[in-house]
Write a protein that holds these residues in place. Structure first.
Motif, PDB file in Angstrom:
ATOM      1  N   ASP A 142       0.824  -1.207   0.000  1.00  0.00           N
ATOM      2  CA  ASP A 142       0.000   0.000   0.000  1.00  0.00           C
ATOM      3  C   ASP A 142       0.861   1.262   0.000  1.00  0.00           C
ATOM      4  OD1 ASP A 142      -2.317  -1.489  -0.026  1.00  0.00           O
ATOM      5  OD2 ASP A 142      -2.591  -1.427   2.160  1.00  0.00           O
ATOM      6  N   ARG A 143       0.212   2.379  -0.275  1.00  0.00           N
ATOM      7  CA  ARG A 143       0.921   3.655  -0.390  1.00  0.00           C
ATOM      8  C   ARG A 143       1.620   4.057   0.905  1.00  0.00           C
ATOM      9  NH1 ARG A 143      -3.096   7.611  -3.967  1.00  0.00           N
ATOM     10  NH2 ARG A 143      -3.518   6.130  -5.657  1.00  0.00           N
ATOM     11  N   ALA A 144       0.920   3.956   2.032  1.00  0.00           N
ATOM     12  CA  ALA A 144       1.460   4.477   3.293  1.00  0.00           C
ATOM     13  C   ALA A 144       2.751   3.768   3.712  1.00  0.00           C
ATOM     14  CB  ALA A 144       0.407   4.398   4.394  1.00  0.00           C
ATOM     15  N   PRO A 145       2.792   2.419   3.741  1.00  0.00           N
ATOM     16  CA  PRO A 145       4.061   1.785   4.120  1.00  0.00           C
ATOM     17  C   PRO A 145       5.185   2.033   3.118  1.00  0.00           C
ATOM     18  CG  PRO A 145       2.419   0.122   3.520  1.00  0.00           C
ATOM     19  CD  PRO A 145       1.719   1.425   3.638  1.00  0.00           C
ATOM     20  N   LEU A 146       4.846   2.185   1.833  1.00  0.00           N
ATOM     21  CA  LEU A 146       5.898   2.485   0.861  1.00  0.00           C
ATOM     22  C   LEU A 146       6.413   3.898   1.066  1.00  0.00           C
ATOM     23  CD1 LEU A 146       7.649   1.583  -1.453  1.00  0.00           C
ATOM     24  CD2 LEU A 146       5.844   2.266  -3.057  1.00  0.00           C
ATOM     25  N   GLN A 147       5.524   4.825   1.403  1.00  0.00           N
ATOM     26  CA  GLN A 147       5.977   6.181   1.707  1.00  0.00           C
ATOM     27  C   GLN A 147       6.897   6.183   2.917  1.00  0.00           C
ATOM     28  OE1 GLN A 147       5.377   9.155  -0.114  1.00  0.00           O
ATOM     29  NE2 GLN A 147       7.088   9.668   1.230  1.00  0.00           N
ATOM     30  N   ASP A 148       6.559   5.363   3.925  1.00  0.00           N
ATOM     31  CA  ASP A 148       7.429   5.255   5.104  1.00  0.00           C
ATOM     32  C   ASP A 148       8.813   4.735   4.706  1.00  0.00           C
ATOM     33  OD1 ASP A 148       5.388   6.128   6.735  1.00  0.00           O
ATOM     34  OD2 ASP A 148       4.778   4.124   7.397  1.00  0.00           O
ATOM     35  N   ALA A 149       8.845   3.758   3.786  1.00  0.00           N
ATOM     36  CA  ALA A 149      10.119   3.202   3.324  1.00  0.00           C
ATOM     37  C   ALA A 149      10.951   4.272   2.610  1.00  0.00           C
ATOM     38  CB  ALA A 149       9.872   2.010   2.399  1.00  0.00           C
ATOM     39  N   CYS A 150      10.284   5.071   1.777  1.00  0.00           N
ATOM     40  CA  CYS A 150      10.995   6.152   1.067  1.00  0.00           C
ATOM     41  C   CYS A 150      11.538   7.186   2.055  1.00  0.00           C
ATOM     42  CB  CYS A 150      10.060   6.820   0.058  1.00  0.00           C
ATOM     43  SG  CYS A 150       9.671   5.798  -1.379  1.00  0.00           S
ATOM     44  N   ASP A 151      10.714   7.533   3.047  1.00  0.00           N
ATOM     45  CA  ASP A 151      11.160   8.506   4.056  1.00  0.00           C
ATOM     46  C   ASP A 151      12.392   7.994   4.792  1.00  0.00           C
ATOM     47  OD1 ASP A 151       9.046  10.119   3.339  1.00  0.00           O
ATOM     48  OD2 ASP A 151       7.768   9.519   5.023  1.00  0.00           O
ATOM     49  N   ALA A 152      12.373   6.696   5.128  1.00  0.00           N
ATOM     50  CA  ALA A 152      13.475   6.116   5.887  1.00  0.00           C
ATOM     51  C   ALA A 152      14.750   5.998   5.052  1.00  0.00           C
ATOM     52  CB  ALA A 152      13.074   4.738   6.421  1.00  0.00           C
ATOM     53  N   ALA A 153      14.606   5.912   3.738  1.00  0.00           N
ATOM     54  CA  ALA A 153      15.766   5.764   2.849  1.00  0.00           C
ATOM     55  C   ALA A 153      16.292   7.099   2.345  1.00  0.00           C
ATOM     56  CB  ALA A 153      15.390   4.888   1.657  1.00  0.00           C
ATOM     57  N   SER A 154      15.615   8.179   2.661  1.00  0.00           N
ATOM     58  CA  SER A 154      15.985   9.474   2.087  1.00  0.00           C
ATOM     59  C   SER A 154      17.300  10.022   2.632  1.00  0.00           C
ATOM     60  CB  SER A 154      14.858  10.488   2.312  1.00  0.00           C
ATOM     61  OG  SER A 154      14.657  10.692   3.696  1.00  0.00           O
ATOM     62  N   ASP A 155      17.855   9.369   3.684  1.00  0.00           N
ATOM     63  CA  ASP A 155      19.164   9.807   4.164  1.00  0.00           C
ATOM     64  C   ASP A 155      20.262   9.522   3.139  1.00  0.00           C
ATOM     65  OD1 ASP A 155      18.716   7.040   4.639  1.00  0.00           O
ATOM     66  OD2 ASP A 155      20.409   6.980   6.028  1.00  0.00           O
ATOM     67  N   LEU A 156      19.955   8.632   2.161  1.00  0.00           N
ATOM     68  CA  LEU A 156      20.929   8.308   1.110  1.00  0.00           C
ATOM     69  C   LEU A 156      20.699   9.123  -0.171  1.00  0.00           C
ATOM     70  CD1 LEU A 156      21.243   4.409   1.417  1.00  0.00           C
ATOM     71  CD2 LEU A 156      22.685   6.192   2.414  1.00  0.00           C
ATOM     72  N   GLY A 157      19.685   9.971  -0.159  1.00  0.00           N
ATOM     73  CA  GLY A 157      19.403  10.775  -1.343  1.00  0.00           C
ATOM     74  C   GLY A 157      17.919  10.835  -1.640  1.00  0.00           C
ATOM     75  N   CYS A 158      17.597  11.355  -2.802  1.00  0.00           N
ATOM     76  CA  CYS A 158      16.206  11.532  -3.209  1.00  0.00           C
ATOM     77  C   CYS A 158      15.581  10.190  -3.590  1.00  0.00           C
ATOM     78  CB  CYS A 158      16.140  12.489  -4.401  1.00  0.00           C
ATOM     79  SG  CYS A 158      14.497  12.642  -5.145  1.00  0.00           S
ATOM     80  N   VAL A 159      14.441   9.855  -2.982  1.00  0.00           N
ATOM     81  CA  VAL A 159      13.635   8.714  -3.410  1.00  0.00           C
ATOM     82  C   VAL A 159      12.183   9.026  -3.087  1.00  0.00           C
ATOM     83  CG1 VAL A 159      14.086   7.478  -1.229  1.00  0.00           C
ATOM     84  CG2 VAL A 159      13.190   6.238  -3.213  1.00  0.00           C
ATOM     85  N   VAL A 160      11.318   8.867  -4.084  1.00  0.00           N
ATOM     86  CA  VAL A 160       9.896   9.175  -3.927  1.00  0.00           C
ATOM     87  C   VAL A 160       9.057   8.130  -4.652  1.00  0.00           C
ATOM     88  CG1 VAL A 160      10.303  11.675  -3.753  1.00  0.00           C
ATOM     89  CG2 VAL A 160       9.835  10.652  -5.993  1.00  0.00           C
ATOM     90  N   ILE A 161       7.774   8.084  -4.292  1.00  0.00           N
ATOM     91  CA  ILE A 161       6.825   7.302  -5.088  1.00  0.00           C
ATOM     92  C   ILE A 161       6.499   8.155  -6.309  1.00  0.00           C
ATOM     93  CG2 ILE A 161       4.602   6.124  -5.169  1.00  0.00           C
ATOM     94  CD1 ILE A 161       4.650   6.004  -2.106  1.00  0.00           C
ATOM     95  N   CYS A 162       6.916   7.707  -7.479  1.00  0.00           N
ATOM     96  CA  CYS A 162       6.750   8.544  -8.674  1.00  0.00           C
ATOM     97  C   CYS A 162       5.574   8.117  -9.549  1.00  0.00           C
ATOM     98  CB  CYS A 162       8.042   8.597  -9.491  1.00  0.00           C
ATOM     99  SG  CYS A 162       8.839   7.022  -9.765  1.00  0.00           S
ATOM    100  N   ASN A 163       5.077   6.896  -9.382  1.00  0.00           N
ATOM    101  CA  ASN A 163       3.914   6.447 -10.143  1.00  0.00           C
ATOM    102  C   ASN A 163       2.974   5.651  -9.247  1.00  0.00           C
ATOM    103  OD1 ASN A 163       6.152   6.700 -12.273  1.00  0.00           O
ATOM    104  ND2 ASN A 163       4.329   6.536 -13.532  1.00  0.00           N
ATOM    105  N   TYR A 164       1.728   6.117  -9.181  1.00  0.00           N
ATOM    106  CA  TYR A 164       0.664   5.371  -8.518  1.00  0.00           C
ATOM    107  C   TYR A 164      -0.169   4.743  -9.637  1.00  0.00           C
ATOM    108  CZ  TYR A 164       1.926   8.225  -4.435  1.00  0.00           C
ATOM    109  OH  TYR A 164       2.602   8.837  -3.394  1.00  0.00           O
ATOM    110  N   ASN A 165       0.266   3.569 -10.124  1.00  0.00           N
ATOM    111  CA  ASN A 165      -0.304   3.016 -11.354  1.00  0.00           C
ATOM    112  C   ASN A 165      -1.683   2.411 -11.169  1.00  0.00           C
ATOM    113  OD1 ASN A 165       1.798   3.766 -13.032  1.00  0.00           O
ATOM    114  ND2 ASN A 165       2.934   1.879 -12.727  1.00  0.00           N
ATOM    115  N   CYS A 166      -1.807   1.518 -10.192  1.00  0.00           N
ATOM    116  CA  CYS A 166      -3.065   0.825  -9.950  1.00  0.00           C
ATOM    117  C   CYS A 166      -2.930   0.108  -8.611  1.00  0.00           C
ATOM    118  CB  CYS A 166      -3.385  -0.168 -11.075  1.00  0.00           C
ATOM    119  SG  CYS A 166      -2.199  -1.532 -11.225  1.00  0.00           S
TER     120      CYS A 166
END
Length: 315
Positions: A135-159
């Motif tokens: 789901d979106r929320a846990p993936l957003q949490d993963a991106c937030d936690a990995a952002s110490d290494l640089g830019c990472v975002v959810i760029c496509n919400y396909n389906c």
């Protein structure tokens, strides 16, 4: 019959796309013959002897010429959209279908866009990955936690069940590992040439903003659903502003499909190549029939297919 047109984005291109349509339909030929690009559009699209079609600067004008030509062919057959949307690059084809600019302008615009995106990606160690069944929320949490290494975002919400993350390679890889820990079934690297639809594309957005000042944008004669909104725009924002935002922010395709379904379309026509968006529709709005059109055979079968769908609904 109220139809939604959904235009494919970069990634579904292949050599040979449109060759049969060019041979059979003058309206399709006219788009390719009038295109103003600095390479042989027909050779790259139909033959691709030099292996250029997967390079962004070539992919984008080839894809939009294909879409504009096919839209013209369908228009001659009386098949026109009541609402339009597209995945990323496909948004330009949707705007063309809505009368915002003509085919030649659309192709010229995306030729510029493709070059600007290539230049923004140059020299960056970037990555994009499809994340399945999270789901979106846990993936957003993963991106937030990995952002110490640089830019990472959810760029496509396909389906439902398919999201895409992108950004700097180390950060994307860390976010993918965290996503798996949170229950993602798979994380699949995508073969792309840049961190598209992330803040790293800001230089491309700046280039587009300046370029759009030289372009005339007409008012759309049908609703267009925008990637970065997931719905139609209001009067507080302009089309050029949304296109600048689109290149460097997330694509809300799932939301866009839901918006199209909520507008009461009887069917969605995916204008290819490929059938990726048909898959997104089936997972997002399974109650709406979807038909993919890519070849001359598809075009000839479409009126009967749509007629069959109407009879099925009436039964």
């Amino acid at each position: 019959m109220k139809l939604g047109f959904l235009f494919a984005g970069q990634g579904s291109q292949h050599a040979g796309m449109g060759a049969d349509l060019y041979e059979q339909y003058p309206a399709f030929r006219a788009v390719y013959d009038s295109a103003e690009v600095d390479f042989d559009l027909k050779e790259v699209s139909f033959t691709d002897s030099q292996g250029l079609i997967n390079q962004t600067r070539y992919t984008q004008p080839c894809m939009v010429a294909f879409a504009a030509g096919l839209t013209a062919v369908l228009r001659e057959k009386g098949i026109v959209p009541s609402v339009a949307a597209g995945l990323s690059l496909g948004e330009y084809s949707a705007l063309h279908a809505a009368g915002v600019f003509d085919a030649a302008t659309a192709v010229k615009l995306v030729a510029f866009r493709g070059k600007a995106m290539e230049e923004a990606a140059a020299g960056r160690e970037s990555a994009m990955m499809a994340v399945l069944n999270l789901d979106r929320a846990p993936l957003q949490d993963a991106c937030d936690a990995a952002s110490d290494l640089g830019c990472v975002v959810i760029c496509n919400y396909n389906c439902p069940g398919q999201l895409v993350i992108g950004g700097e390679k180390a950060a994307v890889e860390k976010a993918a590992a965290l996503a798996k820990e949170k229950g993602a079934r798979r994380c699949l690297p995508l073969k792309v040439s840049g961190p598209f639809h992330t803040p790293l594309m800001a230089p491309a957005g700046d280039a587009l903003k300046a370029y759009f000042e030289t372009v005339s944008f007409a008012q759309p004669h049908i609703p267009v659903i925008f990637n970065c909104l997931g719905t139609v725009k209001d009067d507080t924002v302009t089309i050029p502003e949304l296109l600048v935002r689109q290149v460097q922010s997330s694509v809300y395709m799932e939301d866009s499909i839901r918006s199209m379904a909520a507008m009461g379309v009887d069917a969605i026509v995916e204008i290819g190549p490929g059938k990726a968006l048909s898959g997104f529709v089936k997972k997002t709005a399974p109650e709406v029939p979807v038909v993919a059109v890519e070849t001359a055979a598809d075009v000839e079968a479409l009126p009967q297919t749509l007629e069959g769908l109407m009879k099925k609904e009436d039964a």
